[in-house]
Design a protein around this motif. Structure first.
Motif, PDB file in Angstrom:
ATOM      1  N   MET A   1      44.362  49.395  55.290  1.00  0.00           N
ATOM      2  CA  MET A   1      45.712  49.778  54.965  1.00  0.00           C
ATOM      3  C   MET A   1      46.629  48.591  55.234  1.00  0.00           C
ATOM      4  O   MET A   1      46.493  47.908  56.243  1.00  0.00           O
ATOM      5  CB  MET A   1      46.147  50.967  55.816  1.00  0.00           C
ATOM      6  CG  MET A   1      47.558  51.396  55.525  1.00  0.00           C
ATOM      7  SD  MET A   1      48.109  52.808  56.480  1.00  0.00           S
ATOM      8  CE  MET A   1      47.059  54.093  55.858  1.00  0.00           C
ATOM      9  N   PHE A   2      47.568  48.348  54.332  1.00  0.00           N
ATOM     10  CA  PHE A   2      48.526  47.255  54.470  1.00  0.00           C
ATOM     11  C   PHE A   2      49.826  47.792  55.045  1.00  0.00           C
ATOM     12  O   PHE A   2      50.370  48.768  54.544  1.00  0.00           O
ATOM     13  CB  PHE A   2      48.795  46.599  53.105  1.00  0.00           C
ATOM     14  CG  PHE A   2      49.894  45.584  53.133  1.00  0.00           C
ATOM     15  CD1 PHE A   2      49.701  44.365  53.754  1.00  0.00           C
ATOM     16  CD2 PHE A   2      51.119  45.846  52.554  1.00  0.00           C
ATOM     17  CE1 PHE A   2      50.709  43.417  53.787  1.00  0.00           C
ATOM     18  CE2 PHE A   2      52.136  44.910  52.577  1.00  0.00           C
ATOM     19  CZ  PHE A   2      51.930  43.691  53.196  1.00  0.00           C
ATOM     20  N   GLN A   3      50.291  47.159  56.089  1.00  0.00           N
ATOM     21  CA  GLN A   3      51.554  47.558  56.701  1.00  0.00           C
ATOM     22  C   GLN A   3      52.595  46.477  56.431  1.00  0.00           C
ATOM     23  O   GLN A   3      52.395  45.306  56.775  1.00  0.00           O
ATOM     24  CB  GLN A   3      51.384  47.726  58.207  1.00  0.00           C
ATOM     25  CG  GLN A   3      52.651  48.150  58.903  1.00  0.00           C
ATOM     26  CD  GLN A   3      52.440  48.296  60.403  1.00  0.00           C
ATOM     27  OE1 GLN A   3      51.475  47.791  60.962  1.00  0.00           O
ATOM     28  NE2 GLN A   3      53.351  48.998  61.037  1.00  0.00           N
ATOM     29  N   ILE A   4      53.697  46.854  55.800  1.00  0.00           N
ATOM     30  CA  ILE A   4      54.769  45.912  55.517  1.00  0.00           C
ATOM     31  C   ILE A   4      55.455  45.559  56.832  1.00  0.00           C
ATOM     32  O   ILE A   4      55.809  46.436  57.613  1.00  0.00           O
ATOM     33  CB  ILE A   4      55.786  46.512  54.528  1.00  0.00           C
ATOM     34  CG1 ILE A   4      55.102  46.790  53.191  1.00  0.00           C
ATOM     35  CG2 ILE A   4      56.975  45.577  54.344  1.00  0.00           C
ATOM     36  CD1 ILE A   4      55.985  47.506  52.197  1.00  0.00           C
ATOM     37  N   GLN A   5      55.593  44.259  57.074  1.00  0.00           N
ATOM     38  CA  GLN A   5      56.252  43.795  58.278  1.00  0.00           C
ATOM     39  C   GLN A   5      56.982  42.491  58.015  1.00  0.00           C
ATOM     40  O   GLN A   5      56.652  41.768  57.082  1.00  0.00           O
ATOM     41  CB  GLN A   5      55.243  43.631  59.414  1.00  0.00           C
ATOM     42  CG  GLN A   5      54.064  42.752  59.067  1.00  0.00           C
ATOM     43  CD  GLN A   5      53.024  42.737  60.157  1.00  0.00           C
ATOM     44  OE1 GLN A   5      53.347  42.482  61.310  1.00  0.00           O
ATOM     45  NE2 GLN A   5      51.780  42.993  59.810  1.00  0.00           N
ATOM     46  N   SER A   6      57.956  42.213  58.817  1.00  0.00           N
ATOM     47  CA  SER A   6      58.736  40.997  58.677  1.00  0.00           C
ATOM     48  C   SER A   6      58.083  39.882  59.491  1.00  0.00           C
ATOM     49  O   SER A   6      57.944  39.987  60.709  1.00  0.00           O
ATOM     50  CB  SER A   6      60.165  41.239  59.167  1.00  0.00           C
ATOM     51  OG  SER A   6      60.896  40.041  59.098  1.00  0.00           O
ATOM     52  N   ILE A   7      57.665  38.844  58.812  1.00  0.00           N
ATOM     53  CA  ILE A   7      57.085  37.672  59.465  1.00  0.00           C
ATOM     54  C   ILE A   7      58.036  36.515  59.176  1.00  0.00           C
ATOM     55  O   ILE A   7      58.260  36.176  58.015  1.00  0.00           O
ATOM     56  CB  ILE A   7      55.664  37.377  58.955  1.00  0.00           C
ATOM     57  CG1 ILE A   7      54.756  38.578  59.254  1.00  0.00           C
ATOM     58  CG2 ILE A   7      55.122  36.096  59.575  1.00  0.00           C
ATOM     59  CD1 ILE A   7      53.381  38.492  58.675  1.00  0.00           C
ATOM     60  N   THR A   8      58.591  35.940  60.221  1.00  0.00           N
ATOM     61  CA  THR A   8      59.644  34.940  60.034  1.00  0.00           C
ATOM     62  C   THR A   8      59.159  33.501  60.065  1.00  0.00           C
ATOM     63  O   THR A   8      59.871  32.601  59.633  1.00  0.00           O
ATOM     64  CB  THR A   8      60.736  35.114  61.107  1.00  0.00           C
ATOM     65  OG1 THR A   8      60.131  34.969  62.396  1.00  0.00           O
ATOM     66  CG2 THR A   8      61.401  36.479  60.991  1.00  0.00           C
ATOM     67  N   ASP A   9      57.957  33.269  60.606  1.00  0.00           N
ATOM     68  CA  ASP A   9      57.446  31.899  60.645  1.00  0.00           C
ATOM     69  C   ASP A   9      55.930  31.906  60.567  1.00  0.00           C
ATOM     70  O   ASP A   9      55.288  32.936  60.760  1.00  0.00           O
ATOM     71  CB  ASP A   9      57.942  31.152  61.883  1.00  0.00           C
ATOM     72  CG  ASP A   9      57.559  31.843  63.179  1.00  0.00           C
ATOM     73  OD1 ASP A   9      56.349  31.913  63.475  1.00  0.00           O
ATOM     74  OD2 ASP A   9      58.456  32.311  63.892  1.00  0.00           O
ATOM     75  N   ILE A  10      55.394  30.728  60.291  1.00  0.00           N
ATOM     76  CA  ILE A  10      53.954  30.588  60.114  1.00  0.00           C
ATOM     77  C   ILE A  10      53.541  29.200  60.593  1.00  0.00           C
ATOM     78  O   ILE A  10      54.277  28.235  60.408  1.00  0.00           O
ATOM     79  CB  ILE A  10      53.571  30.820  58.633  1.00  0.00           C
ATOM     80  CG1 ILE A  10      52.065  30.853  58.418  1.00  0.00           C
ATOM     81  CG2 ILE A  10      54.227  29.801  57.720  1.00  0.00           C
ATOM     82  CD1 ILE A  10      51.648  31.336  57.042  1.00  0.00           C
ATOM     83  N   VAL A  11      52.379  29.121  61.233  1.00  0.00           N
ATOM     84  CA  VAL A  11      51.857  27.843  61.718  1.00  0.00           C
ATOM     85  C   VAL A  11      50.811  27.343  60.726  1.00  0.00           C
ATOM     86  O   VAL A  11      49.905  28.082  60.336  1.00  0.00           O
ATOM     87  CB  VAL A  11      51.246  27.985  63.127  1.00  0.00           C
ATOM     88  CG1 VAL A  11      50.614  26.674  63.573  1.00  0.00           C
ATOM     89  CG2 VAL A  11      52.307  28.427  64.120  1.00  0.00           C
ATOM     90  N   VAL A  12      50.968  26.079  60.342  1.00  0.00           N
ATOM     91  CA  VAL A  12      50.083  25.461  59.355  1.00  0.00           C
ATOM     92  C   VAL A  12      49.466  24.201  59.957  1.00  0.00           C
ATOM     93  O   VAL A  12      50.191  23.365  60.504  1.00  0.00           O
ATOM     94  CB  VAL A  12      50.872  25.085  58.075  1.00  0.00           C
ATOM     95  CG1 VAL A  12      49.986  24.391  57.062  1.00  0.00           C
ATOM     96  CG2 VAL A  12      51.522  26.312  57.464  1.00  0.00           C
ATOM     97  N   PRO A  13      48.149  24.047  59.876  1.00  0.00           N
ATOM     98  CA  PRO A  13      47.552  22.790  60.318  1.00  0.00           C
ATOM     99  C   PRO A  13      47.886  21.680  59.324  1.00  0.00           C
ATOM    100  O   PRO A  13      47.857  21.891  58.109  1.00  0.00           O
ATOM    101  CB  PRO A  13      46.049  23.090  60.335  1.00  0.00           C
ATOM    102  CG  PRO A  13      45.868  24.235  59.401  1.00  0.00           C
ATOM    103  CD  PRO A  13      47.157  25.005  59.395  1.00  0.00           C
ATOM    104  N   VAL A  14      48.234  20.517  59.855  1.00  0.00           N
ATOM    105  CA  VAL A  14      48.582  19.364  59.025  1.00  0.00           C
ATOM    106  C   VAL A  14      47.576  18.266  59.328  1.00  0.00           C
ATOM    107  O   VAL A  14      47.541  17.730  60.433  1.00  0.00           O
ATOM    108  CB  VAL A  14      50.013  18.867  59.325  1.00  0.00           C
ATOM    109  CG1 VAL A  14      50.367  17.683  58.426  1.00  0.00           C
ATOM    110  CG2 VAL A  14      51.025  19.991  59.183  1.00  0.00           C
ATOM    111  N   THR A  15      46.748  17.941  58.360  1.00  0.00           N
ATOM    112  CA  THR A  15      45.743  16.900  58.537  1.00  0.00           C
ATOM    113  C   THR A  15      46.344  15.554  58.172  1.00  0.00           C
ATOM    114  O   THR A  15      46.889  15.383  57.081  1.00  0.00           O
ATOM    115  CB  THR A  15      44.511  17.182  57.658  1.00  0.00           C
ATOM    116  OG1 THR A  15      43.989  18.472  58.011  1.00  0.00           O
ATOM    117  CG2 THR A  15      43.436  16.127  57.844  1.00  0.00           C
ATOM    118  N   ILE A  16      46.230  14.619  59.103  1.00  0.00           N
ATOM    119  CA  ILE A  16      46.806  13.289  58.917  1.00  0.00           C
ATOM    120  C   ILE A  16      45.685  12.258  58.927  1.00  0.00           C
ATOM    121  O   ILE A  16      44.928  12.156  59.893  1.00  0.00           O
ATOM    122  CB  ILE A  16      47.828  12.988  60.026  1.00  0.00           C
ATOM    123  CG1 ILE A  16      48.949  14.031  59.975  1.00  0.00           C
ATOM    124  CG2 ILE A  16      48.368  11.572  59.889  1.00  0.00           C
ATOM    125  CD1 ILE A  16      49.863  14.005  61.153  1.00  0.00           C
TER     126      ILE A  16
END
Length: 115
Positions: free
Chosen positions: A1-16
């Motif tokens: 089941m999918f629950q709608i929720q507010s997600i304000t930020d996200i962490v992304v790996p940055v490969t350098i």
């Protein structure tokens, strides 16, 4: 089941890819997660020929944090506007950092990157 929720930020790996290094380095960027309509506005603003939204402005408005960044001695460096300016001035860091904004807006956070 999918629950709608507010997600304000996200962490992304940055490969350098550091020139001369044997292996790539990875930092973690925390980005503001915009709605699809807001993301489309931002992308359109980047394409504006008369007054485009620059990469620096994009990073300034949406980058909320950086993790796993150290100085030359291996000491952790805290997130700050000075750190962001320093990283954005390094050619091999600037592009992957900016591109990670697009990954964030597509929902490609750390969990998705591991799969």
């Amino acid at each position: 089941m999918f629950q709608i929720q507010s997600i304000t930020d996200i962490v992304v790996p940055v490969t350098i890819e550091v020139p001369g290094a044997k292996e790539p380095s990875t930092i973690r960027a925390r980005w503001r997660l915009n709605s699809v309509s807001k993301t489309q506005e931002i992308v359109q603003a980047q394409r504006d020929k008369e007054n485009p939204l620059t990469d620096d402005q994009l990073v300034e408005q949406d980058l909320l944090g950086l993790e796993d960044v150290t100085d030359a001695d291996g000491n952790p460096v805290s997130f700050s506007t000075e750190l962001v300016a320093q990283l954005m001035d390094i050619p091999y860091v600037r592009r992957p950092l900016v591109l990670s904004w697009f990954q964030a807006q597509a929902g490609r956070g750390e969990a998705a990157a591991k799969n």
